[in-house]
Design a protein around this motif. Structure first.
Motif, PDB file in Angstrom:
ATOM      1  N   VAL A  25       0.836  -1.201   0.000  1.00 26.17           N
ATOM      2  CA  VAL A  25       0.000   0.000   0.000  1.00 26.17           C
ATOM      3  C   VAL A  25       0.872   1.252   0.000  1.00 26.17           C
ATOM      4  CG1 VAL A  25      -1.633   1.308   1.391  1.00 26.17           C
ATOM      5  CG2 VAL A  25      -1.986  -1.107   1.045  1.00 26.17           C
ATOM      6  N   LEU A  26       1.990   1.205   0.764  1.00 21.44           N
ATOM      7  CA  LEU A  26       2.918   2.333   0.783  1.00 21.44           C
ATOM      8  C   LEU A  26       3.523   2.563  -0.596  1.00 21.44           C
ATOM      9  CD1 LEU A  26       4.722   4.377   2.309  1.00 21.44           C
ATOM     10  CD2 LEU A  26       6.289   2.520   2.734  1.00 21.44           C
ATOM     11  N   LEU A  27       3.899   1.459  -1.265  1.00 23.75           N
ATOM     12  CA  LEU A  27       4.436   1.566  -2.636  1.00 23.75           C
ATOM     13  C   LEU A  27       3.433   2.246  -3.549  1.00 23.75           C
ATOM     14  CD1 LEU A  27       6.942   0.452  -4.160  1.00 23.75           C
ATOM     15  CD2 LEU A  27       5.539  -1.446  -4.852  1.00 23.75           C
ATOM     16  N   MET A  28       2.169   1.863  -3.377  1.00 22.19           N
ATOM     17  CA  MET A  28       1.127   2.397  -4.238  1.00 22.19           C
ATOM     18  C   MET A  28       0.856   3.870  -3.933  1.00 22.19           C
ATOM     19  SD  MET A  28      -2.094   0.279  -5.031  1.00 22.19           S
ATOM     20  CE  MET A  28      -3.449   0.855  -5.937  1.00 22.19           C
ATOM     21  N   LEU A  29       0.842   4.231  -2.635  1.00 21.11           N
ATOM     22  CA  LEU A  29       0.569   5.624  -2.284  1.00 21.11           C
ATOM     23  C   LEU A  29       1.694   6.533  -2.754  1.00 21.11           C
ATOM     24  CD1 LEU A  29      -0.888   5.436   1.320  1.00 21.11           C
ATOM     25  CD2 LEU A  29      -2.060   6.120  -0.737  1.00 21.11           C
ATOM     26  N   ALA A  30       2.949   6.040  -2.672  1.00 23.35           N
ATOM     27  CA  ALA A  30       4.074   6.910  -2.982  1.00 23.35           C
ATOM     28  C   ALA A  30       4.310   7.017  -4.483  1.00 23.35           C
ATOM     29  CB  ALA A  30       5.327   6.403  -2.275  1.00 23.35           C
ATOM     30  N   PHE A  31       4.269   5.881  -5.185  1.00 24.87           N
ATOM     31  CA  PHE A  31       4.677   5.880  -6.591  1.00 24.87           C
ATOM     32  C   PHE A  31       3.511   5.840  -7.560  1.00 24.87           C
ATOM     33  CE2 PHE A  31       8.518   4.353  -4.549  1.00 24.87           C
ATOM     34  CZ  PHE A  31       9.465   5.126  -5.184  1.00 24.87           C
ATOM     35  N   GLY A  32       2.298   5.790  -7.055  1.00 23.19           N
ATOM     36  CA  GLY A  32       1.170   5.733  -7.972  1.00 23.19           C
ATOM     37  C   GLY A  32       0.741   4.307  -8.233  1.00 23.19           C
ATOM     38  N   LYS A  33      -0.365   4.197  -8.949  1.00 19.67           N
ATOM     39  CA  LYS A  33      -0.986   2.892  -9.096  1.00 19.67           C
ATOM     40  C   LYS A  33      -0.191   1.954  -9.993  1.00 19.67           C
ATOM     41  CE  LYS A  33      -5.404   0.976 -10.473  1.00 19.67           C
ATOM     42  NZ  LYS A  33      -5.107   0.660 -11.879  1.00 19.67           N
ATOM     43  N   GLY A  34       0.426   2.503 -11.045  1.00 21.92           N
ATOM     44  CA  GLY A  34       1.062   1.645 -12.039  1.00 21.92           C
ATOM     45  C   GLY A  34       2.206   0.823 -11.484  1.00 21.92           C
ATOM     46  N   VAL A  35       3.029   1.429 -10.611  1.00 24.74           N
ATOM     47  CA  VAL A  35       4.207   0.733 -10.089  1.00 24.74           C
ATOM     48  C   VAL A  35       3.796  -0.476  -9.259  1.00 24.74           C
ATOM     49  CG1 VAL A  35       6.246   0.978  -8.657  1.00 24.74           C
ATOM     50  CG2 VAL A  35       5.563   2.835 -10.143  1.00 24.74           C
TER      51      VAL A  35
END
Lengths: 149, 179
Positions: free
Chosen positions: A54-64
């Motif tokens: 979830v942290l990856l998604m919040l920081a880098f956006g949905k695509g990553v």
């Protein structure tokens, strides 16, 4: 707070996330693997792993984040986790009963001890991690679909 | 002592969460209740539950904030407030009466009846090999509990996937590959 949460956040958040995300994930795996010797266990560790995604998604956006795990893979892995949990439980029948602890107990305070309990922890960690991440992904996709209409 | 401070804090935070006008502040107040509950578990010497409560509260807060942040959800305050207040008071009175009669038979706080638990404490480590007795109980003695929990999460994911699936064909394919 950015206008579009799907697009990721500022360069500061991205840099900190790059440093911290591997630690969060390893901590989640540690909590799962040491569930039978220290506080924690499959559920708590699985939620920490889901939180790292979830942290990856919040920081880098949905695509990553979805390039690592798509919604389909997440729900498939969740089903695999549930089935493996049942399979380990069924394997107790070779010792006489459902949920029987058939493996060797080993020495206490060691990582590889306690028979089937660590296996349950690993499977629960996988299941909870991808399951909760799938729920989060479903909410994000819903928000996107609602915005379009 | 610290426990009572935490409990009073949690009650106040819950009242704020209900009464405040701003939806975002209400979500934050709900989070305060959850984190105080995590601290309460820690004071009651249950680190397993404290860890689980902390991380689940974090995930719930993120989802709630994502759900409420960019939406002007209407807040309905007018309506049948006389009927609502009276029915709430009646329900609280009935609940307190039954809780009082039921709680009289329970053992005092902090002095449990150690019938089954004694056996777990004495033989748990020898029988399962797990040093963490909470895990030993969850995943060995009471493993049906964990099976039920796994089935519950499985059903929850299936339900959410079914309710929140996207009806658009191209939207779905777009969601699946990295855009």
């Amino acid at each position: 707070m950015p206008n579009n949460p799907l697009a990721g956040m500022s360069i500061i958040v991205k840099s900190i996330t790059r440093i911290i995300i591997s630690m969060v994930m390893v901590f989640g795996i540690y909590i799962v693997a040491h569930g039978h010797v220290s506080p924690g266990g499959g559920f708590a560790g699985g939620v920490i792993i889901a939180l790292s995604f979830v942290l990856l998604m919040l920081a880098f956006g949905k695509g990553v984040a979805t390039s690592k795990i798509t919604k389909t893979i997440a729900s498939n892995l969740e089903s695999v986790g549930a089935l493996m949990f049942l399979l380990i439980a069924l394997s107790g029948f070779s010792g006489g009963a459902f949920f029987m602890n058939i493996l060797a107990k080993g020495a206490p305070f060691k990582l590889f001890s306690a028979g089937t309990i660590p296996l349950y922890n690993y499977v629960l960690g996988l299941k909870v991690g991808v399951g909760l991440f799938a729920i989060y992904l479903a909410f994000v996709v819903l928000e996107k679909a609602g915005k379009r209409k | 002592m610290e426990l009572y401070v935490l409990l009073i804090f949690m009650i106040f935070a819950a009242i704020i969460a209900i009464e405040i006008k701003d939806l975002f502040s209400s979500v934050i107040a709900v989070g305060a209740v959850g984190f105080a509950l995590s601290l309460a578990f820690l004071i009651l010497k249950s680190p397993d539950l404290a860890i689980t409560q902390l991380v689940v509260e974090l995930l719930c807060l993120i989802i709630l904030i994502r759900a409420t942040i960019r939406k002007d959800l209407p807040l309905v305050i007018e309506g049948r407030w006389i009927f609502n207040t009276i029915s709430t008071l009646v329900f609280v009175a009935v609940f307190l009466f039954f809780a009082y009669t039921a709680l009289k038979d329970l053992p005092a706080f902090g002095n449990p009846i150690m019938n089954v638990v004694k056996k777990y404490l004495e033989q748990g480590q020898a029988k399962t090999g797990a040093v963490n007795l909470a895990t030993a109980v969850i995943l060995d003695f009471r493993a049906y509990d964990a099976l039920g929990e796994a089935a519950l999460l499985f059903t929850a994911v299936i339900g959410i996937m079914a309710v929140l699936r996207s009806f658009d064909k191209d939207d779905k394919s777009e969601a699946d590959d990295a855009e």
